[in-house]
Enzyme design. Structure first.
Site, PDB file in Angstrom:
ATOM      1  N   LYS A  60       2.788  -4.876  10.004  1.00 27.31           N
ATOM      2  CA  LYS A  60       1.843  -5.223   8.947  1.00 27.31           C
ATOM      3  C   LYS A  60       0.476  -5.532   9.565  1.00 27.31           C
ATOM      4  CE  LYS A  60       3.152  -7.544   5.258  1.00 27.31           C
ATOM      5  NZ  LYS A  60       3.716  -8.623   4.404  1.00 27.31           N
ATOM      6  N   ILE A  61      -0.517  -4.835   9.068  1.00 31.49           N
ATOM      7  CA  ILE A  61      -1.875  -4.950   9.597  1.00 31.49           C
ATOM      8  C   ILE A  61      -2.822  -5.166   8.419  1.00 31.49           C
ATOM      9  CG2 ILE A  61      -3.724  -3.687  10.784  1.00 31.49           C
ATOM     10  CD1 ILE A  61      -1.580  -2.286  12.429  1.00 31.49           C
TER      11      ILE A  61
END
Length: 223
Positions: A83-84
């Protein structure tokens, strides 16, 4: 439609998994903090029985830091999706991860334009946070059909994970709009199976069953 479970509670994930309702899992630092256990410990336990994507979030906010964390987190398990956050540094990291074969989930998306950028960068998944839009006076679900249409227009492979789900209507509307995935908190998943008419129907069937007279014993015929 795929169901991801939005929690870091391993017991809740196991229960949903045993019911056949888990295609993947999303976690974040807030969810992990509630569990009082180590981040990696939780992720490894989830991965021991969930074979679909498990989202693990970076906490760095700069490109170099994100890439260091992404490579490290991706090494924890075979089915990681990193997750970015939706920032320029984040999108740069997403592109680099795509080049390196690291799956990504662009998080904290709140507009169709941001969703377009995530797909353009090569994100595996993109998570629009509809509940948080509702919290500030917008109808969060309004953006989902637009994102679905944009992705369809250009054949983007990025999958839409409708996130920040607060109630069963969000899941219904996400499915109606054609979103690929809904990531659902365990309490919302429990509410989805409930309906008062189902409960009434079961009670009536059981009550009527008790009224059925016992079958008569078959007569025995002599030789």
């Amino acid at each position: 439609m795929k169901f991801f479970i939005d929690t870091a509670n391993v017991q809740a994930i196991r229960e949903a998994h045993d019911r056949g309702m888990v295609d993947g899992v999303t976690t974040n630092p807030s969810l992990v903090a509630k569990e009082g256990r180590g981040f990696k410990e939780i992720v490894l336990e989830i991965a021991s029985f969930v074979k679909g994507p498990i989202s693990i979030e970076v906490v760095a906010t700069d490109y170099e830091g994100m890439m260091r964390e992404a490579r490290d987190l991706n090494g924890w398990i075979d089915n990681a999706a990193i997750k970015i956050p939706m920032t320029w540094d984040g999108l740069k990291a997403v592109r680099k991860c795509a080049d390196e074969g690291i799956k990504t989930n662009v998080t904290l998306c709140f507009s169709p334009n941001q969703a377009l950028l995530a797909a353009k960068a090569g994100a595996t998944f993109m998570s629009p946070f509809i509940g948080r839009l509702d919290d500030v006076g917008h109808v969060g679900m309004d953006i989902i059909p637009d994102i679905v249409q944009i992705y369809s227009n250009y054949g983007y492979k990025t999958e839409i994970i409708v996130a920040s789900i607060r109630h069963p209507v969000h899941v219904y509307e996400a499915a109606l709009a054609g979103a690929h995935i809904a990531t659902i908190p365990p309490d919302v998943l429990d509410k989805m199976v409930k309906h008062p008419l189902t409960d009434v129907g079961i009670e009536k069937f059981l009550a009527d069953y008790k009224k059925i007279p016992p079958a008569a014993e078959p007569k025995k015929h002599g030789r």
